[in-house]
Design a protein around this motif. Sequence first.
Motif, PDB file in Angstrom:
ATOM      1  N   GLN A   1     -15.685  43.029  -5.037  1.00 42.89           N
ATOM      2  CA  GLN A   1     -15.477  42.902  -3.591  1.00 42.89           C
ATOM      3  C   GLN A   1     -14.694  44.065  -3.025  1.00 42.89           C
ATOM      4  O   GLN A   1     -14.781  44.356  -1.839  1.00 42.89           O
ATOM      5  N   ILE A   2     -13.908  44.711  -3.879  1.00 41.51           N
ATOM      6  CA  ILE A   2     -13.038  45.773  -3.381  1.00 41.51           C
ATOM      7  C   ILE A   2     -13.878  46.997  -3.005  1.00 41.51           C
ATOM      8  O   ILE A   2     -14.839  47.334  -3.690  1.00 41.51           O
ATOM      9  N   TYR A   3     -13.551  47.614  -1.870  1.00 38.64           N
ATOM     10  CA  TYR A   3     -14.251  48.820  -1.453  1.00 38.64           C
ATOM     11  C   TYR A   3     -13.304  49.989  -1.255  1.00 38.64           C
ATOM     12  O   TYR A   3     -13.665  50.980  -0.655  1.00 38.64           O
ATOM     13  N   SER A   4     -12.082  49.882  -1.758  1.00 36.90           N
ATOM     14  CA  SER A   4     -11.150  51.006  -1.701  1.00 36.90           C
ATOM     15  C   SER A   4     -11.544  52.031  -2.762  1.00 36.90           C
ATOM     16  O   SER A   4     -12.248  51.704  -3.717  1.00 36.90           O
TER      17      SER A   4
END
Lengths: 203, 400
Positions: free
Chosen positions: A75-78
Amino acid sequence: MSTTRTSEAGDRTGEGLTEIRWHARGGQGAVTAAKMVAELALGQGKHFQAFPEYGPERSGAPIVAFTRVSDEPIQIYSGVEHPGIVVVLDPSLLSNIDVMKGAPDDAIVLVNSEMAPAEVRRKYGLKGGRLFTVPATRIAAETIRRPIPNTPMVGALTRITGLFPIDKVVEFLRADFGKKFPPKVVEGNIAAIMRAYEEVQGE
Amino acid sequence: MSGQNTETLAVTGNEAAAEAMRQIDPDVVCAYPITPQTEVVQLYAQMVADGKVSSEFVTVESEHSAMSAVIGAAAGGARTMTATSSQGFALMWELLFVASSYRLPIVMTTVNRALSGPINIHCDHSDSMGGRDSGWIQLYGENHQQAYDNCIQAVRIAEHLEVRLPVMHMYDGYVISGAIGPLVMLSDDQVQDFIGPFTAVNPLLDPKRPVTVGPFDGLHGWYFEHKVAQNRAMDRALKVIQDVADEYGELSGRHYGLFEPYRLDDAEIAIVVVGSTAGTTRLVVDKLRAKGVKAGMIRMRVFRPFPHAAYASALEHVKVVGVLDRADSFGAQGGPLFLEIRAALYDNDPRPQVLPFIYGLGGRDIFPDNIEQAFAVLEKAAQEKGRTSTGRRYLNLRED
């Protein structure tokens, strides 16, 4: 607000998440390699994400790309801050870019170089990480007949990380490259992957 | 539902949107390339050249012309699509209002990117947020899957006879558009069955029933009534958007609402966020929950029409709401989404505090830590007796 960045999502020990950072120059196929690893992960039933850090897109300019592979949906998009694996496709980047930035002490560092890991450490003053080298440009020139090091680097990565079985990588190349390239190119790439898999050396 | 496809593909966000366009196969596509949307147009032009779609593909010399051309084609009675980003979106500006006031069901993929200057090609939501009063329906997606799913649903929403308004659907430039991520597609037939045949309303190209589109209306004309009719269509669109989402959920197994709450039921503090940052926020909510903090969130999906009553109800039990805007509204009290949420909650009793956060302008990265900092502000505000300052708070700003 302060800008401290101590993302736990960058911890590759957490929840079966592996984060790879690719350093290369435009034209060396790092984005393709980052994508290839994502597709290999997909083939293994894992979750994946691959993205370049976009800047001026010029041939020869330093570029960075990232791959995440995980047992859980990502889910992380960093950006990746603490890569467990660092892949350097062009050794000349070692003189002017801190490829170890944010990487933990036990990070796997794979460098495309004719030199042994100890020599690379000495020449570039590289500290920390577990260093591996493979002469990917030469292998590519001799097998694919083009000095593009990306596929041999994936071969070496397969060996030292155990992310995927090597036969799955070969299978993937036959199927995926087979759709886009003539058999000679496909077999050249497979030969490159196999040689890099054999020739990669650690400290 | 049985027969659902589960094969996962590895694609860029732009490939996901282009694949949706291929399956929709509109009559006319007019577009001009602009970073980071370029790949969508390039892929579609290739599909046209390869005969994979039957669309008339019109290359134009600017986005102003792209929007003009789709307006002409749509008024003529065609199903039309286009795509843009940033400066291209800005160059379409005057025509955006024309498209919506002519009630043309155009669907546009907008790959969110900052506006100049200084020149910046990276993600923020300034482009589409600036177009929030242009009369277009706006859907925002979080990831690759939603870039695809929203594009297909947009066709049904736009063409619904109770609505007949253009729809733009957004996803984050680079973060999604250029990244490889997972996509599960419907079959071509499923998409065609879902969108159905196109019904033209009062098309120009019907010689038996001649009509005029968009003439000068004059001081004593019906301009005012026309605008009210547009707004009533917007109001009706809320139900249509949900109905279309429900039908799409049946078909695909992927269910959408007007917004997406997460761990909100017993939340005392909550963040409302848009786009790819929603995923990162969800991770932080989980982390805070593990520590016993009653944190929750909402991912905004539909911005126009804005479902204010649904937000008022969903957030009624929350003490402090933080709104994360990836665009600013200079001189206003906060970013565009903040203003909407704060207005939506004004009549709530008790009235939650609503605090504005700005982040990610020009592609500035946003890390889980930054979102934790925002939650920490909310947590502190929830404990304090008085009300907390509603001055803007910036996440990952370099100011020290």
